[in-house]
Design a protein around this motif. Structure first.
Motif, PDB file in Angstrom:
ATOM      1  N   PRO A  13      47.921 -63.571  59.501  1.00 19.86           N
ATOM      2  CA  PRO A  13      48.606 -63.815  60.773  1.00 19.86           C
ATOM      3  C   PRO A  13      49.336 -62.532  61.159  1.00 19.86           C
ATOM      4  CG  PRO A  13      49.764 -64.902  58.961  1.00 19.86           C
ATOM      5  CD  PRO A  13      48.507 -64.346  58.388  1.00 19.86           C
ATOM      6  N   PHE A  14      48.983 -61.959  62.297  1.00 17.46           N
ATOM      7  CA  PHE A  14      49.396 -60.609  62.624  1.00 17.46           C
ATOM      8  C   PHE A  14      50.464 -60.554  63.713  1.00 17.46           C
ATOM      9  CE2 PHE A  14      48.858 -56.280  64.238  1.00 17.46           C
ATOM     10  CZ  PHE A  14      48.768 -55.567  63.047  1.00 17.46           C
ATOM     11  N   LYS A  15      50.428 -61.535  64.614  1.00 22.00           N
ATOM     12  CA  LYS A  15      51.389 -61.508  65.718  1.00 22.00           C
ATOM     13  C   LYS A  15      51.575 -62.916  66.250  1.00 22.00           C
ATOM     14  CE  LYS A  15      52.286 -59.038  70.062  1.00 22.00           C
ATOM     15  NZ  LYS A  15      51.766 -58.019  71.028  1.00 22.00           N
ATOM     16  N   LEU A  16      52.818 -63.257  66.599  1.00 19.91           N
ATOM     17  CA  LEU A  16      53.120 -64.536  67.235  1.00 19.91           C
ATOM     18  C   LEU A  16      53.367 -64.326  68.724  1.00 19.91           C
ATOM     19  CD1 LEU A  16      55.610 -66.439  64.872  1.00 19.91           C
ATOM     20  CD2 LEU A  16      53.165 -66.836  65.179  1.00 19.91           C
ATOM     21  N   ASP A  17      52.779 -65.179  69.526  1.00 22.96           N
ATOM     22  CA  ASP A  17      53.034 -65.209  70.968  1.00 22.96           C
ATOM     23  C   ASP A  17      53.625 -66.579  71.265  1.00 22.96           C
ATOM     24  OD1 ASP A  17      53.018 -65.273  73.714  1.00 22.96           O
ATOM     25  OD2 ASP A  17      50.832 -65.274  73.915  1.00 22.96           O
ATOM     26  N   LEU A  18      54.967 -66.660  71.276  1.00 22.34           N
ATOM     27  CA  LEU A  18      55.612 -67.948  71.461  1.00 22.34           C
ATOM     28  C   LEU A  18      55.541 -68.419  72.906  1.00 22.34           C
ATOM     29  CD1 LEU A  18      58.713 -67.578  69.124  1.00 22.34           C
ATOM     30  CD2 LEU A  18      56.555 -68.755  68.680  1.00 22.34           C
ATOM     31  N   VAL A  19      55.368 -67.499  73.841  1.00 27.29           N
ATOM     32  CA  VAL A  19      55.175 -67.909  75.238  1.00 27.29           C
ATOM     33  C   VAL A  19      53.821 -68.593  75.383  1.00 27.29           C
ATOM     34  CG1 VAL A  19      54.944 -67.118  77.611  1.00 27.29           C
ATOM     35  CG2 VAL A  19      56.669 -66.085  76.122  1.00 27.29           C
ATOM     36  N   VAL A  26      44.129 -61.143  62.193  1.00 31.73           N
ATOM     37  CA  VAL A  26      43.375 -59.894  62.086  1.00 31.73           C
ATOM     38  C   VAL A  26      42.882 -59.724  60.649  1.00 31.73           C
ATOM     39  CG1 VAL A  26      43.499 -57.370  62.227  1.00 31.73           C
ATOM     40  CG2 VAL A  26      44.636 -58.782  63.960  1.00 31.73           C
ATOM     41  N   ARG A  27      41.662 -59.257  60.550  1.00 33.02           N
ATOM     42  CA  ARG A  27      41.086 -58.985  59.228  1.00 33.02           C
ATOM     43  C   ARG A  27      41.466 -57.564  58.794  1.00 33.02           C
ATOM     44  NH1 ARG A  27      34.649 -59.483  57.580  1.00 33.02           N
ATOM     45  NH2 ARG A  27      34.803 -58.489  55.526  1.00 33.02           N
ATOM     46  N   LEU A  28      42.082 -57.451  57.617  1.00 32.91           N
ATOM     47  CA  LEU A  28      42.468 -56.160  57.062  1.00 32.91           C
ATOM     48  C   LEU A  28      41.998 -56.093  55.614  1.00 32.91           C
ATOM     49  CD1 LEU A  28      46.131 -55.774  58.401  1.00 32.91           C
ATOM     50  CD2 LEU A  28      44.081 -54.625  59.254  1.00 32.91           C
ATOM     51  N   ASP A  29      41.344 -55.003  55.257  1.00 35.17           N
ATOM     52  CA  ASP A  29      40.867 -54.870  53.886  1.00 35.17           C
ATOM     53  C   ASP A  29      41.980 -54.309  52.996  1.00 35.17           C
ATOM     54  OD1 ASP A  29      40.923 -52.041  54.169  1.00 35.17           O
ATOM     55  OD2 ASP A  29      38.820 -51.961  54.760  1.00 35.17           O
ATOM     56  N   ALA A  30      41.672 -54.147  51.717  1.00 34.48           N
ATOM     57  CA  ALA A  30      42.692 -53.751  50.748  1.00 34.48           C
ATOM     58  C   ALA A  30      43.255 -52.369  51.063  1.00 34.48           C
ATOM     59  CB  ALA A  30      42.102 -53.786  49.341  1.00 34.48           C
ATOM     60  N   ARG A  42      50.521 -50.315  64.601  1.00 32.07           N
ATOM     61  CA  ARG A  42      50.149 -49.086  63.904  1.00 32.07           C
ATOM     62  C   ARG A  42      49.142 -49.323  62.786  1.00 32.07           C
ATOM     63  NH1 ARG A  42      56.416 -47.459  63.245  1.00 32.07           N
ATOM     64  NH2 ARG A  42      56.471 -49.753  63.261  1.00 32.07           N
ATOM     65  N   ALA A  43      49.033 -50.559  62.327  1.00 35.81           N
ATOM     66  CA  ALA A  43      48.119 -50.872  61.227  1.00 35.81           C
ATOM     67  C   ALA A  43      46.741 -51.322  61.705  1.00 35.81           C
ATOM     68  CB  ALA A  43      48.724 -51.963  60.344  1.00 35.81           C
ATOM     69  N   LEU A  44      46.577 -51.501  63.004  1.00 34.66           N
ATOM     70  CA  LEU A  44      45.302 -52.006  63.500  1.00 34.66           C
ATOM     71  C   LEU A  44      44.204 -50.951  63.374  1.00 34.66           C
ATOM     72  CD1 LEU A  44      46.386 -53.907  66.739  1.00 34.66           C
ATOM     73  CD2 LEU A  44      45.544 -54.907  64.598  1.00 34.66           C
ATOM     74  N   PRO A  45      43.039 -51.332  62.866  1.00 32.30           N
ATOM     75  CA  PRO A  45      41.898 -50.399  62.845  1.00 32.30           C
ATOM     76  C   PRO A  45      41.381 -50.177  64.261  1.00 32.30           C
ATOM     77  CG  PRO A  45      41.226 -52.578  62.091  1.00 32.30           C
ATOM     78  CD  PRO A  45      42.713 -52.633  62.260  1.00 32.30           C
ATOM     79  N   PRO A  46      40.524 -49.163  64.466  1.00 31.05           N
ATOM     80  CA  PRO A  46      40.023 -48.856  65.818  1.00 31.05           C
ATOM     81  C   PRO A  46      39.344 -50.036  66.500  1.00 31.05           C
ATOM     82  CG  PRO A  46      39.521 -47.069  64.307  1.00 31.05           C
ATOM     83  CD  PRO A  46      40.067 -48.180  63.469  1.00 31.05           C
ATOM     84  N   SER A  47      38.594 -50.827  65.746  1.00 30.27           N
ATOM     85  CA  SER A  47      37.925 -52.001  66.317  1.00 30.27           C
ATOM     86  C   SER A  47      38.286 -53.221  65.480  1.00 30.27           C
ATOM     87  CB  SER A  47      36.403 -51.793  66.342  1.00 30.27           C
ATOM     88  OG  SER A  47      36.058 -50.676  67.133  1.00 30.27           O
ATOM     89  N   TRP A  52      42.778 -64.884  68.617  1.00 32.03           N
ATOM     90  CA  TRP A  52      43.946 -65.746  68.795  1.00 32.03           C
ATOM     91  C   TRP A  52      43.612 -67.182  68.415  1.00 32.03           C
ATOM     92  CZ3 TRP A  52      48.634 -63.729  69.923  1.00 32.03           C
ATOM     93  CH2 TRP A  52      48.680 -62.435  70.460  1.00 32.03           C
ATOM     94  N   LEU A  53      44.578 -67.836  67.802  1.00 35.87           N
ATOM     95  CA  LEU A  53      44.467 -69.246  67.428  1.00 35.87           C
ATOM     96  C   LEU A  53      45.729 -69.954  67.901  1.00 35.87           C
ATOM     97  CD1 LEU A  53      42.765 -71.326  65.714  1.00 35.87           C
ATOM     98  CD2 LEU A  53      44.291 -70.750  63.819  1.00 35.87           C
ATOM     99  N   SER A  54      45.591 -71.139  68.457  1.00 36.36           N
ATOM    100  CA  SER A  54      46.772 -71.847  68.953  1.00 36.36           C
ATOM    101  C   SER A  54      47.695 -72.232  67.796  1.00 36.36           C
ATOM    102  CB  SER A  54      46.352 -73.103  69.719  1.00 36.36           C
ATOM    103  OG  SER A  54      45.936 -74.122  68.829  1.00 36.36           O
ATOM    104  N   LEU A  55      48.983 -72.225  68.085  1.00 38.48           N
ATOM    105  CA  LEU A  55      49.949 -72.627  67.055  1.00 38.48           C
ATOM    106  C   LEU A  55      49.756 -74.082  66.671  1.00 38.48           C
ATOM    107  CD1 LEU A  55      53.260 -70.859  68.188  1.00 38.48           C
ATOM    108  CD2 LEU A  55      51.428 -70.026  66.689  1.00 38.48           C
TER     109      LEU A  55
END
Length: 343
Positions: A13-19, A26-30, A42-47, A52-55
């Motif tokens: 879970p990378f970001k919350l959008d409460l609005v 986001v998928r992140l490798d080791a 800053r941690a996001l890869p280029p692609s 998004w998934l609903s709360l």
């Protein structure tokens, strides 16, 4: 996006959008996790891969089986927490996640959850905290344990997490006032961080009945920094002395620098890590790198030089902050904050 990431530890879970009542996964490798000093844009890869998934879907999904609850580092900011998290990655089973954004978002709304103007109810906020912690507690194999290094503005979540995660153990990291101020004053960004945290820290003093006559608009920036340091010292003292105190460990960053072996041994014992790992951590290359940007050399001697220069350049501001703390202490002679101004 389907709920599939909820069952896949490769996604965080990378970001919350409460609005919008949704969460970005986001998928992140080791390697991406290990390199990231901040789990934000800053941690996001280029692609980036994810969506998004609903709360609502997240809250209602059956919890997936996970490893034991992640342990945590909480801290006052700019006190070596990133370095400590990298040292703890010397243990082969530990995966560190540094400053995940959703934890900061939950910390920002925690005290107002359920209020009429809040976008999240008390029950939903607590459910989201549980769900996010469960997701952060699923390390990528072959790692088997997770460690979350929180943002300094998340200290209001220490007690709720200890209450809701019965196996969680936390390290509470800070340092004496003078070197902390010298660290802040040599960087405008660090000063901005401390100023941004001042309202929540003053609110904590108010909750303890220790803020009579204090108003941010009447305080200089050095005084606000001293107030913030004091508030977190008092918070950490209260946590250590409280009913869950056996699950927190107070650590002074200066002590870690002066006696790395014994200090890391105490931390390893607190977190249930093998004593054999201490020798590896003591010789970790992280000691000689800038913790937030590992490509840059920055060792203990570099830090000592920078602090000495900052103490000289910002002597007047540091004296102003220390004088404020002295006045506060004189007005509250029964209050203890885990140390004196200089140590």
């Amino acid at each position: 996006m389907t709920p599939e990431p909820l069952r896949d530890p490769r996604f965080l879970p990378f970001k919350l959008d409460l609005v919008g009542q949704r969460a970005l996964w986001v998928r992140l490798d080791a390697t991406q996790r290990r390199d990231a000093a901040f789990l934000d844009e800053r941690a996001l890869p280029p692609s980036p891969e994810g969506g998004w998934l609903s709360l609502e879907a997240w809250r209602q999904a059956a919890p997936a089986a996970s490893a034991p609850a992640a342990d945590a580092i909480f801290h006052i900011g700019h006190c070596g927490s990133t370095l400590l998290s990298r040292l703890l990655e010397s243990w082969p089973e530990v995966e560190a996640l540094r400053e995940p954004l959703p934890l900061r978002s939950l910390a920002e709304v925690w005290d107002s959850r359920g209020d009429a103007l809040s976008r999240v109810s008390a029950d939903d906020a607590e459910a989201l905290l549980d769900a996010a912690w469960a997701a952060w507690s699923r390390p990528l194999p072959p790692r088997s344990r997770s460690l979350v290094k929180a943002t300094s503005g998340c200290n209001g979540l220490v007690e709720p997490l200890l209450q809701r995660q019965p196996t969680l153990r936390a390290v509470l990291l800070d340092m004496p006032l003078r070197p902390w101020l010298a660290t802040l004053f040599k960087s405008p960004d660090s000063m901005s961080d401390a100023a941004s945290a001042a309202p929540s820290r003053l609110r904590y003093l108010q909750s303890r009945g220790l803020a009579d006559g204090l108003a941010l608009h009447a305080m200089s920036l050095p005084e606000q920094c001293a107030m913030g340091w004091l508030a977190e010292r008092l918070r950490f003292d209260a946590l250590a002395a409280g009913p869950l105190g056996h699950r927190v460990l107070r650590v002074d960053f200066e002590t870690l620098l002066d006696a790395p072996g014994p200090t890391l041994a105490t931390i390893a014992d607190h977190l249930g890590l093998a004593a054999e790992g201490v020798a590896v951590a003591v010789t970790s290359p992280a000691w000689g790198r800038y913790a937030k940007a590992q490509a840059h050399d920055y060792g203990r001697d570099d830090r000592a030089h920078d602090l000495a220069l900052s103490l000289q350049r910002h002597a007047a501001s540091i004296a102003e902050a220390e004088a404020w703390l002295g006045r506060w202490q004189a007005a509250h002679p029964d209050a203890s904050f885990g140390g004196t101004v200089g140590g």
